[in-house]
Design a protein around this motif. Structure first.
Motif, PDB file in Angstrom:
ATOM      1  N   GLN A 125      -4.718  10.530   4.575  1.00 39.64           N
ATOM      2  CA  GLN A 125      -5.545   9.785   3.635  1.00 39.64           C
ATOM      3  C   GLN A 125      -5.565   8.302   3.985  1.00 39.64           C
ATOM      4  N   SER A 126      -6.451   7.602   3.326  1.00 37.69           N
ATOM      5  CA  SER A 126      -6.561   6.168   3.562  1.00 37.69           C
ATOM      6  C   SER A 126      -5.455   5.419   2.820  1.00 37.69           C
ATOM      7  N   LEU A 127      -5.398   4.127   3.020  1.00 37.65           N
ATOM      8  CA  LEU A 127      -4.404   3.306   2.352  1.00 37.65           C
ATOM      9  C   LEU A 127      -4.837   3.032   0.914  1.00 37.65           C
ATOM     10  N   TYR A 172       0.831  -1.186   0.000  1.00 36.70           N
ATOM     11  CA  TYR A 172       0.000   0.000   0.000  1.00 36.70           C
ATOM     12  C   TYR A 172       0.875   1.249   0.000  1.00 36.70           C
ATOM     13  N   PHE A 200       4.460   7.163   2.337  1.00 35.23           N
ATOM     14  CA  PHE A 200       4.519   6.133   3.375  1.00 35.23           C
ATOM     15  C   PHE A 200       4.063   4.836   2.730  1.00 35.23           C
ATOM     16  N   GLN A 246       0.372   5.367   1.267  1.00 33.74           N
ATOM     17  CA  GLN A 246      -0.504   6.234   2.039  1.00 33.74           C
ATOM     18  C   GLN A 246       0.027   7.652   2.047  1.00 33.74           C
TER      19      GLN A 246
END
Lengths: 115, 114
Positions: A42-44, A36, A91, A38
């Motif tokens: 925010q969301s993944l 993922y 990230f 990020q």
């Protein structure tokens, strides 16, 4: 049980270089691993899914030549960001699922900064 | 049909209060509904999860309420503490399907004031 170790926790690299992030399942065999990305607050966002011994399946819009994923064993998957640029700074988080365990276990994440 | 809608986006609660975060889904094939807690600079950690065969699951101060007919589920944090301040994500998955993956909600930034 079900621990996933991700390294490094942070990395700074120069633009144009490549960076490898490792994700290891410590106490189970990870048949499927997920990567993922990020952004702050925010969301993944799922980048790709990999099954041991198979080529990764990338989500739409993710450049497979820039984000190389290798899942050569049941305990290790790697994400290599090739020819990194500042816009790749983010990230990155891995997650794993294993046989006999239906949950998803996440690594601690890697903060990549490209300068 | 793969979306999971989460609300509120942010939540401020006083210490000792109840924090409630709601999620709604559309895909009736989802059969696993976890909640994750994420602190800054860390990966998400599983908090609690529920399968659709039960309407409620409680683990300590954390409770999931699940309404299958309404396709909604919520997280209740009782006696909220400043240490609970984090971002919470709901998610959903079809566990038994080959190639299944988690679909995440947008996240809720919880702040618990002392």
């Amino acid at each position: 049980g079900a621990v996933v170790s991700q390294h490094p926790s942070w990395v700074i690299c120069k633009s144009g270089t490549s960076v490898k992030i490792e994700c290891r399942s410590l106490d189970f065999q990870a048949t499927t691993m997920f990567w993922y990305r990020q952004f702050p607050k925010q969301s993944l966002m799922l980048m790709a899914t990999s099954n041991e011994g198979s080529k990764a399946t990338y989500e739409q819009g993710v450049e497979k030549d820039k984000f190389l994923i290798n899942h050569a064993s049941l305990t290790l998957s790697t994400l290599t960001v090739t020819s990194a640029h500042p816009e790749d700074s983010s990230f990155y988080i891995c997650s794993a699922r294993g046989q006999g365990y239906y949950g998803y276990t996440f690594g601690s994440g890697t903060r990549l900064t490209v300068v | 049909q793969q979306q999971v809608k989460q609300s509120p986006q942010s939540l401020i609660v006083q210490k000792g209060g109840i924090s409630i975060i709601n999620c709604a889904y559309e895909n009736t094939a989802f059969d696993y509904f976890p909640w994750y807690q994420q602190f800054p600079g860390k990966g998400p950690a599983l908090l609690i999860a529920i399968r659709p065969d039960v309407s409620e699951k409680k683990e300590g101060r954390f409770t999931i309420s699940f309404n299958k007919s309404a396709k909604q589920f919520s997280l209740h944090i009782m006696d909220s503490q400043p240490g609970d301040s984090a971002t919470y994500f709901c998610a959903a998955s079809t566990l038994e399907t080959s190639g299944s993956r988690l679909t995440f909600g947008e996240g809720t930034q919880l702040t618990v004031n002392p």
